[in-house]
Structures are given as C-alpha cells and as structure tokens.
Design a protein around this motif. Sequence first.
Motif, PDB file in Angstrom:
ATOM      1  N   ASN A   1       0.845  -1.210   0.025  1.00 32.80           N
ATOM      2  CA  ASN A   1       0.157  -0.029  -0.016  1.00 32.80           C
ATOM      3  C   ASN A   1       0.803   1.311   0.090  1.00 32.80           C
ATOM      4  O   ASN A   1       1.877   1.346   0.721  1.00 32.80           O
ATOM      5  N   GLU A   2       0.289   2.265  -0.745  1.00 27.28           N
ATOM      6  CA  GLU A   2       0.900   3.367  -0.744  1.00 27.28           C
ATOM      7  C   GLU A   2       0.123   4.627  -0.543  1.00 27.28           C
ATOM      8  O   GLU A   2      -1.094   4.483  -0.892  1.00 27.28           O
ATOM      9  N   HIS A   3       0.557   5.975  -0.117  1.00 26.50           N
ATOM     10  CA  HIS A   3      -0.367   7.009   0.406  1.00 26.50           C
ATOM     11  C   HIS A   3       0.262   8.290   0.004  1.00 26.50           C
ATOM     12  O   HIS A   3       1.378   8.576   0.206  1.00 26.50           O
ATOM     13  N   PHE A   4      -0.222   9.251  -1.000  1.00 24.80           N
ATOM     14  CA  PHE A   4       0.136  10.291  -1.344  1.00 24.80           C
ATOM     15  C   PHE A   4      -0.908  11.526  -1.332  1.00 24.80           C
ATOM     16  O   PHE A   4      -1.954  11.228  -1.460  1.00 24.80           O
ATOM     17  N   VAL A   5      -0.244  12.536  -0.822  1.00 24.50           N
ATOM     18  CA  VAL A   5      -1.228  13.597  -0.492  1.00 24.50           C
ATOM     19  C   VAL A   5      -0.327  14.751  -0.698  1.00 24.50           C
ATOM     20  O   VAL A   5       0.551  15.085  -0.728  1.00 24.50           O
ATOM     21  N   THR A   6      -1.131  15.797  -1.574  1.00 24.10           N
ATOM     22  CA  THR A   6      -0.662  17.304  -1.852  1.00 24.10           C
ATOM     23  C   THR A   6      -1.471  18.203  -1.076  1.00 24.10           C
ATOM     24  O   THR A   6      -2.696  18.115  -0.658  1.00 24.10           O
ATOM     25  N   GLN A   7      -0.444  19.203  -0.852  1.00 25.33           N
ATOM     26  CA  GLN A   7      -1.069  20.267  -0.079  1.00 25.33           C
ATOM     27  C   GLN A   7      -1.774  21.550  -1.047  1.00 25.33           C
ATOM     28  O   GLN A   7      -1.708  21.333  -2.176  1.00 25.33           O
ATOM     29  N   VAL A   8      -2.747  22.278  -0.448  1.00 22.46           N
ATOM     30  CA  VAL A   8      -3.366  23.467  -1.240  1.00 22.46           C
ATOM     31  C   VAL A   8      -2.033  23.899  -1.940  1.00 22.46           C
ATOM     32  O   VAL A   8      -1.080  24.515  -1.492  1.00 22.46           O
ATOM     33  N   GLY A   9      -2.283  24.052  -3.119  1.00 19.19           N
ATOM     34  CA  GLY A   9      -1.369  24.890  -4.153  1.00 19.19           C
ATOM     35  C   GLY A   9      -0.325  24.178  -4.585  1.00 19.19           C
ATOM     36  O   GLY A   9       0.566  24.580  -5.332  1.00 19.19           O
TER      37      GLY A   9
ATOM     38  N   ARG B   1      -9.919  12.368  -2.280  1.00 21.15           N
ATOM     39  CA  ARG B   1     -10.256  13.862  -2.644  1.00 21.15           C
ATOM     40  C   ARG B   1      -9.501  14.618  -3.632  1.00 21.15           C
ATOM     41  O   ARG B   1      -8.089  13.952  -3.881  1.00 21.15           O
ATOM     42  N   GLY B   2      -9.881  15.558  -4.461  1.00 22.55           N
ATOM     43  CA  GLY B   2      -9.114  16.388  -5.339  1.00 22.55           C
ATOM     44  C   GLY B   2      -9.318  15.763  -6.766  1.00 22.55           C
ATOM     45  O   GLY B   2     -10.325  15.292  -7.081  1.00 22.55           O
ATOM     46  N   GLN B   3      -8.271  15.909  -7.558  1.00 23.79           N
ATOM     47  CA  GLN B   3      -8.239  15.722  -9.122  1.00 23.79           C
ATOM     48  C   GLN B   3      -6.750  15.137  -9.346  1.00 23.79           C
ATOM     49  O   GLN B   3      -5.951  15.231  -8.940  1.00 23.79           O
ATOM     50  N   ALA B   4      -7.034  14.136 -10.422  1.00 21.42           N
ATOM     51  CA  ALA B   4      -5.845  13.484 -10.816  1.00 21.42           C
ATOM     52  C   ALA B   4      -5.699  13.119 -12.187  1.00 21.42           C
ATOM     53  O   ALA B   4      -6.818  12.710 -12.881  1.00 21.42           O
ATOM     54  N   LEU B   5      -4.612  13.021 -12.873  1.00 15.43           N
ATOM     55  CA  LEU B   5      -4.518  12.658 -14.089  1.00 15.43           C
ATOM     56  C   LEU B   5      -3.715  11.368 -14.221  1.00 15.43           C
ATOM     57  O   LEU B   5      -2.645  11.217 -13.685  1.00 15.43           O
ATOM     58  N   PHE B   6      -4.601  10.305 -14.876  1.00 13.69           N
ATOM     59  CA  PHE B   6      -3.654   9.094 -14.921  1.00 13.69           C
ATOM     60  C   PHE B   6      -3.149   8.701 -16.082  1.00 13.69           C
ATOM     61  O   PHE B   6      -3.691   8.794 -17.185  1.00 13.69           O
ATOM     62  N   ASP B   7      -1.822   8.025 -15.993  1.00 15.97           N
ATOM     63  CA  ASP B   7      -1.314   7.332 -17.347  1.00 15.97           C
ATOM     64  C   ASP B   7      -0.987   6.125 -17.127  1.00 15.97           C
ATOM     65  O   ASP B   7       0.119   5.786 -16.707  1.00 15.97           O
ATOM     66  N   ILE B   8      -1.835   5.118 -17.550  1.00 18.00           N
ATOM     67  CA  ILE B   8      -1.555   3.999 -17.067  1.00 18.00           C
ATOM     68  C   ILE B   8      -0.946   2.874 -18.055  1.00 18.00           C
ATOM     69  O   ILE B   8      -1.155   2.792 -19.259  1.00 18.00           O
TER      70      ILE B   8
ATOM     71  N   ALA C   1     -12.209  23.625  -7.783  1.00 13.27           N
ATOM     72  CA  ALA C   1     -10.972  23.846  -8.543  1.00 13.27           C
ATOM     73  C   ALA C   1     -10.209  24.950  -7.585  1.00 13.27           C
ATOM     74  O   ALA C   1      -8.996  24.806  -7.432  1.00 13.27           O
ATOM     75  N   LEU C   2     -10.721  26.197  -7.380  1.00 11.09           N
ATOM     76  CA  LEU C   2     -10.291  27.253  -6.711  1.00 11.09           C
ATOM     77  C   LEU C   2      -9.608  26.806  -5.328  1.00 11.09           C
ATOM     78  O   LEU C   2      -8.681  27.135  -4.945  1.00 11.09           O
ATOM     79  N   GLN C   3     -10.571  25.891  -4.598  1.00 10.07           N
ATOM     80  CA  GLN C   3     -10.102  25.601  -3.388  1.00 10.07           C
ATOM     81  C   GLN C   3      -9.026  24.763  -3.143  1.00 10.07           C
ATOM     82  O   GLN C   3      -8.331  24.571  -1.959  1.00 10.07           O
ATOM     83  N   ARG C   4      -8.447  24.305  -4.090  1.00  8.29           N
ATOM     84  CA  ARG C   4      -7.311  23.271  -4.037  1.00  8.29           C
ATOM     85  C   ARG C   4      -5.914  24.124  -4.203  1.00  8.29           C
ATOM     86  O   ARG C   4      -5.016  23.880  -4.003  1.00  8.29           O
ATOM     87  N   TYR C   5      -6.394  25.432  -4.451  1.00  6.35           N
ATOM     88  CA  TYR C   5      -5.099  26.589  -4.547  1.00  6.35           C
ATOM     89  C   TYR C   5      -5.408  27.702  -3.643  1.00  6.35           C
ATOM     90  O   TYR C   5      -4.713  28.694  -3.404  1.00  6.35           O
TER      91      TYR C   5
ATOM     92  N   GLY D   1      -4.288  19.972  -3.289  1.00  7.36           N
ATOM     93  CA  GLY D   1      -5.310  19.380  -2.290  1.00  7.36           C
ATOM     94  C   GLY D   1      -5.872  18.156  -2.706  1.00  7.36           C
ATOM     95  O   GLY D   1      -7.116  17.770  -2.351  1.00  7.36           O
ATOM     96  N   THR D   2      -5.051  17.386  -3.108  1.00  9.41           N
ATOM     97  CA  THR D   2      -5.543  15.826  -3.414  1.00  9.41           C
ATOM     98  C   THR D   2      -5.016  14.796  -2.764  1.00  9.41           C
ATOM     99  O   THR D   2      -3.796  14.822  -2.295  1.00  9.41           O
ATOM    100  N   GLU D   3      -5.643  13.592  -2.377  1.00  4.52           N
ATOM    101  CA  GLU D   3      -5.128  12.530  -1.740  1.00  4.52           C
ATOM    102  C   GLU D   3      -5.656  11.500  -2.424  1.00  4.52           C
ATOM    103  O   GLU D   3      -6.668  10.909  -3.017  1.00  4.52           O
ATOM    104  N   VAL D   4      -4.362  10.466  -2.630  1.00  8.48           N
ATOM    105  CA  VAL D   4      -4.879   9.110  -3.272  1.00  8.48           C
ATOM    106  C   VAL D   4      -4.158   7.991  -2.394  1.00  8.48           C
ATOM    107  O   VAL D   4      -3.103   8.083  -1.867  1.00  8.48           O
ATOM    108  N   ARG D   5      -4.734   6.784  -2.575  1.00 13.46           N
ATOM    109  CA  ARG D   5      -4.456   5.659  -1.978  1.00 13.46           C
ATOM    110  C   ARG D   5      -3.920   4.585  -3.017  1.00 13.46           C
ATOM    111  O   ARG D   5      -4.966   4.225  -3.403  1.00 13.46           O
TER     112      ARG D   5
END
Length: 282
Positions: free
Chosen positions: A65-73, A109-116, A216-220, A91-95
Amino acid sequence: MSRPRNKDDAAVDEALAECRETLKQRFPLPSSPPARKPRKGSKVLPLVLLALAAGVAWKDPAYRNEHFVTQVGQRQAIQLADGSKIKLDGGTEVRVSWHLRTRQVALVRGQALFDISPMHYRPFLVDAGNADIRVVGTRFNVNMYAGDVRVTVAQGKVAVTGRAADRTSLLMPGQQVVVQQGIPGEVVKGNAEDATAWQESRWVFAGTPLAEVVAALQRYYAQPIELTDPDVGKLPLSGVFSSDSVETLLALLPEILPVKLSREGEAVRIQPQAEKNNSPTR
C-alpha cells in the motif's frame, strides 16, 4: 579350473545346511509388514491446497500500500512501480494498493491525471467516491467535486460505473461523463487538453458549473469558499484563468455572473446578487 567335488565336500554342505536351519529356529526373522494402502488424504491434500490458492486469488488481497497527499497549491507527479504515472492536483489525496490480480487507486479527494501502463491480465481500478473506473492501459483525468465525479479520457478506453445505479458508461478518447449522486450521466464530448490544463497552472472552463469551479479554486486557496445557495453552484462559467491568482478570479466573479462576494471571518461567501441581507438596518 574348479576341482571335482568329493565326499568331504558333500558332508560340509550337509553340515552347513543343518546349521542354517538351527539358526533360523533360534533367531527367526521378523515378518514383513503388510503393504500400506495409499491414504485418501494423499490425494485430497493437493486439492485442498489448490482450493486455498484459488480462494486467495479470488479475494485478490493487497500485498503493498502507498499513500500520497498534496497540500493546497501543490502539485505532484508520481511514478508507480508498474510504469504508470499519476499527477496530483493541489489538495488531492490518493491511496495506491497492489493486489494479486489488480492495481487499485482510491481517489479520496481532489483531481488526478492517470497515465496507465497496459496490463491486460491485471486491470487498473480507480475508486472515485460515487464512481468506479476500470481501465487496462489508458490516459484519463478524474475530477472529484461536491460529491460528483467528472471523468475525461485522452487515450484508450475507460469504463465508468456509478455506485447508485447498475449502469456502466464506456468512454473513448475525447469523451467524458459526469457521475452525480452515484448515477452516470450522458457521455458527451470532452476536451482532454482543457481538462488537464491544471498541470500548466491554467483552468479552462466551458460552461462549467460554479460548484465545480469553486472546487478547483479551493485546491489553491487555503481559506474556505462557500456557496450560500445551491442554485448559485449551478451557474455556468466560461473562460481561461490562472490558478496562480485565485483572488483575481474571485474578484471577477461578480462581473461575470449574477453573484456577490462577502467575507465572514476567513471564509469567502458567494451568494446570489439578488439575495437580501436579513441583518437589521440602523
């Protein structure tokens, strides 16, 4: 050459034979044990082990398992062990969890671009709240906002299933779908370049509901942005804006839409322009 046998040889043989018989009587050999019958369990055990292995594979347990979080902005690019790439918006979090039969990501939460990276025998699954996304090898964007999910495909094919309805939408490149309250909407055309412009600090809105814009604004923007009326969240906004200047976009909103801004503590409140102020006048 062997010499011819005589009477002495015959006598010796007879004496040895008598001795052998006497020894057998005094020291009898143990009887041979009966041949063992094959146990039924010897055939059952491999079947049990096979069933256990099949059960483990069916349950598809996670072994990492892996956990990644970005802060606002903050934005972050992630390289996964299988060669896949995930870009996280602010402001995005993925597991991320690695399973025997699948690769899985929960977008908390948030938004992510996936290249699989393609693996036909090991699909890539995304849990996006009220929507489940299944791919083999593709490039797509997932945007979670106000309980809804927007999926836009750039390459490959993506299957999107709503949690509240047993219906799956198959998306091709240049298509998108919005899942509202767990129900997939109509598959429509979607510009993947616009949907992923956030990577370059740009927002491209084309009739985008204000509720999605605020997400979208709230993530920054660290201070909370509140919509005082659900109808305000449905107002469409179009234009290209910079994510580096959230304050500028907030100041522009009353000039573009029938809304007004007010501040209550640290929160920014967006309300209808015609909304009456119920506070007593002096």
